[in-house]
Design an enzyme around this catalytic site. Structure first.
Site, mmCIF file in Angstrom:
data_model
loop_
_atom_site.group_PDB
_atom_site.id
_atom_site.type_symbol
_atom_site.label_atom_id
_atom_site.label_comp_id
_atom_site.label_asym_id
_atom_site.label_seq_id
_atom_site.Cartn_x
_atom_site.Cartn_y
_atom_site.Cartn_z
ATOM 1 N N ALA A 261 0.764 -1.254 0.000
ATOM 2 C CA ALA A 261 0.000 0.000 0.000
ATOM 3 C C ALA A 261 0.792 1.300 0.000
ATOM 4 C CB ALA A 261 -0.947 0.000 1.193
ATOM 5 N N ALA A 262 2.023 1.310 0.512
ATOM 6 C CA ALA A 262 2.746 2.587 0.674
ATOM 7 C C ALA A 262 3.013 3.247 -0.692
ATOM 8 C CB ALA A 262 4.062 2.353 1.404
ATOM 9 N N PRO A 263 2.985 4.590 -0.755
ATOM 10 C CA PRO A 263 2.823 5.542 0.360
ATOM 11 C C PRO A 263 1.368 5.850 0.722
ATOM 12 C CG PRO A 263 3.326 6.726 -1.658
ATOM 13 C CD PRO A 263 3.358 5.259 -2.013
ATOM 14 N N GLY A 265 -1.472 6.339 -1.620
ATOM 15 C CA GLY A 265 -2.348 7.026 -2.578
ATOM 16 C C GLY A 265 -3.569 6.212 -2.973
ATOM 17 N N ASP A 284 2.363 -2.832 4.287
ATOM 18 C CA ASP A 284 3.640 -2.593 3.623
ATOM 19 C C ASP A 284 4.728 -3.305 4.406
ATOM 20 O OD1 ASP A 284 4.758 -0.810 1.257
ATOM 21 O OD2 ASP A 284 6.264 -0.870 2.842
ATOM 22 N N ASP A 311 4.830 -8.333 5.409
ATOM 23 C CA ASP A 311 5.169 -8.812 4.072
ATOM 24 C C ASP A 311 3.929 -9.510 3.517
ATOM 25 O OD1 ASP A 311 6.085 -10.210 1.828
ATOM 26 O OD2 ASP A 311 8.022 -10.692 2.739
ATOM 27 N N ASP A 330 -1.061 -3.911 -5.692
ATOM 28 C CA ASP A 330 -0.315 -2.949 -6.514
ATOM 29 C C ASP A 330 1.157 -3.299 -6.296
ATOM 30 O OD1 ASP A 330 -0.079 -0.582 -8.206
ATOM 31 O OD2 ASP A 330 0.740 0.400 -6.431
ATOM 32 N N CYS A 383 3.170 -0.217 -12.152
ATOM 33 C CA CYS A 383 3.471 1.001 -12.911
ATOM 34 C C CYS A 383 4.619 0.701 -13.883
ATOM 35 C CB CYS A 383 3.802 2.169 -11.988
ATOM 36 S SG CYS A 383 5.173 1.866 -10.866
#
Length: 450
Positions: A261-263, A265, A284, A311, A330, A383
């Site tokens: 999840a970090a950071p 968004g 995270d 983890d 993600d 990404c």
């Protein structure tokens, strides 16, 4: 020492640190700006010099090659200085060649001995006199594109194999254009039209985003130091990244797992779409990154986010089977979709990285699969634009898990502009499609055991 000369010294130090420490350029630049008292104009020049020199490193080395007879004997900091100076001479029309050359020689005098300053002066004056070699001299079109746009040749070949040469060229060329900053409207506090009107009243020029209905594009001004950001009305996020929570489609009262999840968004976007009901469990690996998630949720005013250090590959040891209505992975990835923001990424990765990351990505998916309720939605996103980390991971997961299927309804949850790019429950957004980051989003549904 003039302030402008100061800026060049600061930029040179930043380039040296980036090379030595493999630090992220965006984070380093922020810390450098905090450490040096620079005007807005000088901050702009610093950003231009660091990003521009980094972004064009391979092209600059190609141009310098005929003028440096024994490169192995030239100190690293001198190479950085020559690149930065040549970048100003070849790419920045507003800076006269004589100014770039003079400042380079002055810096060389201060940092080295007379022989180094003479060498720097000689190389740059030769460039000025003779001109740089043409990219047209490179016969192989892929090699030529790689050098001209400063991408590793192996990466350009991979994109050509995956998407064709024309698309690979468009990807490479848009990577040379700085991205626009986009912000996500917090719909719990505002609607987009009202926010746009208030931004413009505050002297921040902005307009509707190109892709996401949650997006506002900034044309002039910065947002991070304003009340709009500090009071949680907006979040800084790229438009393609905004599509991930929409693809997940959370509904009021649901329990959602954001496995990487970090950071924060995407977690906060999910929290907003849940209208601060239900629960988002945000994981995270690192405690200091969990703190960022908590800070983001606090800034926005969300009470439905529970952030914890774990983890994702061990999630099955902590959570019950079929505990979550929806799960987002993600995944950690090569990040090639964000090269415009982090140009140093181009040079720090190897072809082996994608295969190694694909193993981690698949391990995370395998671990969290049992945690999803039957009829629940699993979204996998990265990404990057490497099929090894995207389609191949998705196909490998579906092959191992016959209780999952590609989600045929994904296009219904995405903007009209994006829908035509959806295929078999997934979408690969290339940066030139909408001027956004490159992103892969895949939605899968858990249909139960077969």
């Amino acid at each position: 020492m003039t302030m402008k000369n100061n800026v060049r010294e600061v930029a040179l130090d930043a380039l040296i640190k980036l090379d030595q420490n493999q630090a992220y350029s965006n984070l380093l630049l922020q810390s450098v700006m905090k450490a040096n008292d620079l005007s807005d104009k000088d901050r702009g020049l610093l950003t231009e010099l660091v990003y521009g020199t980094l972004q064009n490193k391979l092209a600059l080395d190609y141009m310098l090659k005929p003028f440096i007879k024994k490169p192995e004997k030239v100190k690293d900091w001198v190479i950085h200085l020559l690149r930065m100076s040549l970048y100003q001479m070849e790419y920045l029309e507003k800076i006269p060649d004589r100014a770039a050359l003079f400042e380079a020689v002055e810096i060389a005098k201060r940092r080295g001995h007379k022989g180094i300053s003479s060498f720097v002066n000689g190389v740059l004056r030769s460039v000025q006199r003779e001109g740089v070699p043409s990219f047209a001299d490179i016969a192989d079109p892929i090699e030529r594109l790689a050098v001209e746009t400063s991408h590793p040749e192996w990466l350009v070949r991979e994109w050509t194999d995956a998407y064709g040469f024309e698309a690979a060229e468009q990807i490479c060329r848009i990577h040379m254009i700085p991205p626009k900053q986009t912000i996500r409207v917090n719909r719990l506090k505002n609607d987009r039209d009202t926010l746009l009107s208030r931004l413009n009243e505050a002297g921040i020029e902005a307009e509707e985003g190109d892709l996401s209905k949650d997006a506002v594009k900034l044309l002039k001004g910065t947002i991070a130091s304003t009340p709009f950001f500090k009071e949680g009305e907006v979040t800084i996020q790229d438009e393609s990244s905004m599509l991930v929570a929409r693809a997940l489609g959370p509904e009021r009262g649901e329990t959602v797992l954001d496995a990487c999840a970090a950071p924060g968004g995407k977690s906060t976007h999910i929290g907003e779409l849940l209208e601060d009901t239900g629960k988002v469990v945000s994981l995270d690996l690192h405690q200091h990154k969990v703190k960022l998630i908590k800070e983001a949720a606090g800034r926005i005013g969300l009470s439905n986010i529970e952030a914890r250090a774990l983890d994702a590959r061990k999630a099955g040891e902590v959570f019950e089977p079929e505990q979550f209505d929806r799960i987002l992975v993600d995944a950690p990835c090569s990040g090639f979709g964000v090269i415009r923001r982090k140009p140093d990424l181009k040079y720090s990765k190897t072809p082996e990285d994608s295969a190694r990351l694909a193993g981690i990505q698949l391990a995370i998916l395998n671990e969290i699969a049992p945690l999803l309720k039957t009829d629940g939605t699993l979204v996998y996103s990265t990404c990057t634009m490497d099929p090894t980390e995207n389609e191949q991971v998705m196909h490998a997961f579906l092959k191992e898990h016959d209780e999952f299927e590609a989600d045929p309804t994904l296009a219904e949850r995405l903007p009209e502009k994006a829908a035509p790019y959806v295929k078999d429950g997934s979408i690969q957004i290339l940066p030139h499609y909408f001027g956004t980051d490159g992103f892969f989003i895949c939605s899968m549904r858990k249909k139960g055991s077969q």
